[in-house]
Design a protein around this motif. Structure first.
Motif, PDB file in Angstrom:
ATOM      1  N   GLY A  82      17.404  20.319  68.615  1.00 21.66           N
ATOM      2  CA  GLY A  82      16.543  20.556  67.527  1.00 21.66           C
ATOM      3  C   GLY A  82      16.691  21.827  66.938  1.00 21.66           C
ATOM      4  N   ALA A  83      16.542  22.808  67.836  1.00 25.67           N
ATOM      5  CA  ALA A  83      16.697  24.229  67.384  1.00 25.67           C
ATOM      6  C   ALA A  83      18.016  24.532  66.661  1.00 25.67           C
ATOM      7  CB  ALA A  83      16.461  25.134  68.498  1.00 25.67           C
ATOM      8  N   THR A  84      19.086  23.990  67.342  1.00 26.35           N
ATOM      9  CA  THR A  84      20.353  24.177  66.619  1.00 26.35           C
ATOM     10  C   THR A  84      20.337  23.485  65.352  1.00 26.35           C
ATOM     11  OG1 THR A  84      21.326  24.231  68.900  1.00 26.35           O
ATOM     12  CG2 THR A  84      22.948  24.024  66.959  1.00 26.35           C
ATOM     13  N   LEU A  85      20.080  22.437  65.133  1.00 20.17           N
ATOM     14  CA  LEU A  85      20.116  21.657  63.715  1.00 20.17           C
ATOM     15  C   LEU A  85      19.173  22.458  62.804  1.00 20.17           C
ATOM     16  CD1 LEU A  85      19.866  17.827  64.964  1.00 20.17           C
ATOM     17  CD2 LEU A  85      21.929  19.173  64.246  1.00 20.17           C
ATOM     18  N   CYS A  86      17.985  22.808  63.176  1.00 13.72           N
ATOM     19  CA  CYS A  86      17.219  23.626  62.442  1.00 13.72           C
ATOM     20  C   CYS A  86      18.033  24.942  62.294  1.00 13.72           C
ATOM     21  CB  CYS A  86      15.746  23.814  63.064  1.00 13.72           C
ATOM     22  SG  CYS A  86      14.822  22.522  62.853  1.00 13.72           S
ATOM     23  N   GLY A  87      18.405  25.527  63.004  1.00 13.30           N
ATOM     24  CA  GLY A  87      19.181  26.876  62.745  1.00 13.30           C
ATOM     25  C   GLY A  87      20.263  27.039  61.712  1.00 13.30           C
ATOM     26  N   ILE A  88      21.132  25.950  61.862  1.00 11.44           N
ATOM     27  CA  ILE A  88      21.974  25.390  61.114  1.00 11.44           C
ATOM     28  C   ILE A  88      21.640  25.384  59.757  1.00 11.44           C
ATOM     29  CG2 ILE A  88      24.095  23.926  60.183  1.00 11.44           C
ATOM     30  CD1 ILE A  88      24.361  23.179  63.228  1.00 11.44           C
ATOM     31  N   THR A  89      20.641  24.464  59.482  1.00 13.78           N
ATOM     32  CA  THR A  89      20.091  24.496  57.908  1.00 13.78           C
ATOM     33  C   THR A  89      19.465  25.611  57.262  1.00 13.78           C
ATOM     34  OG1 THR A  89      19.593  22.000  58.655  1.00 13.78           O
ATOM     35  CG2 THR A  89      18.676  22.691  56.889  1.00 13.78           C
ATOM     36  N   VAL A  90      18.682  26.233  58.167  1.00  7.13           N
ATOM     37  CA  VAL A  90      17.938  27.222  57.757  1.00  7.13           C
ATOM     38  C   VAL A  90      18.931  28.533  57.440  1.00  7.13           C
ATOM     39  CG1 VAL A  90      16.240  29.192  58.347  1.00  7.13           C
ATOM     40  CG2 VAL A  90      15.649  26.801  58.877  1.00  7.13           C
ATOM     41  N   SER A  91      19.882  28.760  58.130  1.00  2.68           N
ATOM     42  CA  SER A  91      20.733  29.733  57.872  1.00  2.68           C
ATOM     43  C   SER A  91      21.671  29.558  56.907  1.00  2.68           C
ATOM     44  CB  SER A  91      21.592  30.152  59.240  1.00  2.68           C
ATOM     45  OG  SER A  91      22.298  29.035  59.682  1.00  2.68           O
ATOM     46  N   TYR A  92      22.096  28.355  56.716  1.00  2.00           N
ATOM     47  CA  TYR A  92      23.197  27.989  55.553  1.00  2.00           C
ATOM     48  C   TYR A  92      22.473  27.998  54.414  1.00  2.00           C
ATOM     49  CZ  TYR A  92      26.592  25.423  52.774  1.00  2.00           C
ATOM     50  OH  TYR A  92      27.538  24.977  52.204  1.00  2.00           O
ATOM     51  N   MET A  93      20.951  27.727  54.295  1.00  5.83           N
ATOM     52  CA  MET A  93      20.450  27.694  53.055  1.00  5.83           C
ATOM     53  C   MET A  93      20.068  28.939  52.519  1.00  5.83           C
ATOM     54  SD  MET A  93      20.483  24.759  51.810  1.00  5.83           S
ATOM     55  CE  MET A  93      19.254  25.071  50.492  1.00  5.83           C
ATOM     56  N   ASP A  94      19.813  30.045  53.825  1.00  3.54           N
ATOM     57  CA  ASP A  94      19.537  31.197  53.471  1.00  3.54           C
ATOM     58  C   ASP A  94      20.619  31.998  52.795  1.00  3.54           C
ATOM     59  OD1 ASP A  94      18.171  33.871  53.329  1.00  3.54           O
ATOM     60  OD2 ASP A  94      18.771  34.251  55.321  1.00  3.54           O
ATOM     61  N   PHE A 160      28.164  31.964  59.444  1.00  2.00           N
ATOM     62  CA  PHE A 160      28.590  31.597  58.028  1.00  2.00           C
ATOM     63  C   PHE A 160      28.598  32.716  57.296  1.00  2.00           C
ATOM     64  CE2 PHE A 160      25.496  27.654  58.868  1.00  2.00           C
ATOM     65  CZ  PHE A 160      26.487  26.989  59.046  1.00  2.00           C
ATOM     66  N   ALA A 161      28.015  33.868  57.469  1.00  2.00           N
ATOM     67  CA  ALA A 161      28.438  34.980  56.811  1.00  2.00           C
ATOM     68  C   ALA A 161      29.857  35.550  57.184  1.00  2.00           C
ATOM     69  CB  ALA A 161      27.546  36.210  57.144  1.00  2.00           C
ATOM     70  N   ALA A 162      30.489  35.439  58.204  1.00  2.00           N
ATOM     71  CA  ALA A 162      31.622  35.896  58.584  1.00  2.00           C
ATOM     72  C   ALA A 162      32.953  34.927  57.794  1.00  2.00           C
ATOM     73  CB  ALA A 162      32.043  35.778  60.113  1.00  2.00           C
TER      74      ALA A 162
END
Length: 292
Positions: A82-94, A160-162
């Protein structure tokens, strides 16, 4: 030798001594746990009484320990997912959403790392009681997702930034939708970081005590089991043997996660071959690279 060089050499010596003292203070207590786990005595004291594997043998056949370990593994796997899925979504949208709301959510997702664990535990206990879950395995999973989320957001955002922006821009220019670009381009390139984020989130959940202490019902996790055994002096050697095993496994998982994360960042920073053209999208929505 000039005065500046002497001062620099003296400053380097003081810095080296400080680092050495810091490392001893930080890791010596941890190293004492494996040392006393092989001591043939129930007391953690010098001199050592002998060498034995007896305390490790007592770990097998312990039903309470097996149940707590199973709970921690199940909770850790679900919470890390759950934390990984949320982390992917949040960081990509950010990074690519370019909206104040996405940036705000990303900042909020990293806040739990700054809030004391006791406050988080009490707040979550009040929340799960209001919702109706109460102290239970489900409540622990929700709490551990909150605890592990900052780790996954930080790892995925840096990954994602890299990734060169030209790769995503080329996919969009060729007509790929945002969802296709995310699914076919960004996620495959971020796979090492995703695995790394999952592993570190699992460790955060597996080793977490404070939140689990407030949210646990009748099914304790492994840290709670260890804490309950500390009340019995005769159980201390067994606890140290268990702690040594956990320490070894945690070190291996953290090392693998760091290696994967580092390799992913290194691969993303490599320049594309000069003879590589832009990707073309197939009928199935897949992107393929062709050499010129």
């Amino acid at each position: 030798m000039s005065a500046a060089r002497k001062d620099a050499k003296k400053g380097g010596s003081w810095l080296g001594a400080y680092v050495l003292v810091y490392l001893v203070f930080l890791y010596l207590p941890v190293l004492l746990i494996p040392l006393f786990s092989f001591n043939d005595s129930i007391q953690a004291a010098f001199p050592l009484q002998g060498f034995t594997f007896e305390w490790y043998k007592t770990l097998s056949g312990n039903s309470a320990l097996s149940g707590a370990l199973a709970n921690s593994l199940v909770i850790g796997a679900i919470a890390a997912t759950g934390a990984t899925l949320c982390g992917i979504t949040v960081s990509y949208m950010d990074l690519f959403g370019r909206s104040p709301l996405a940036a705000t959510i990303s900042a909020i997702a990293r806040l739990p790392i700054l809030i004391p664990g006791v406050i988080v535990g009490i707040s979550l206990l009040i929340l799960v009681n209001l919702i109706g879950f109460g102290p239970s395995r489900t409540a622990i999973v929700l709490g551990h997702i909150l605890v592990a989320l900052p780790t996954t957001v930080v790892i995925m955002k840096s990954r994602f930034a890299a990734i060169p922006k030209t790769i995503r821009e080329a996919a969009l220019d060729l007509g790929a939708s945002d969802w296709t670009t995310f699914r076919r381009v960004m996620l495959p390139l971020s796979l090492p970081a995703i695995v790394s984020a999952f592993m570190l989130a699992f460790l955060s959940s597996f080793d977490e005590f404070i939140v689990a202490f407030f949210l646990a019902g009748t099914e304790p996790t492994l840290p709670l089991y260890i804490w309950s055994q500390l009340r019995f002096p005769k159980s201390l050697p067994t606890v140290m043997a268990l702690g040594t095993a956990i320490l070894a496994v945690s070190f291996v998982i953290a090392a693998i996660a760091e290696i994967l994360r580092h390799r992913g960042l290194t691969a993303a920073q490599r320049p594309l071959p000069a003879n590589l053209s832009k990707p073309e999208e197939t009928e199935r929505g897949e992107l393929q690279w062709h050499s010129t």
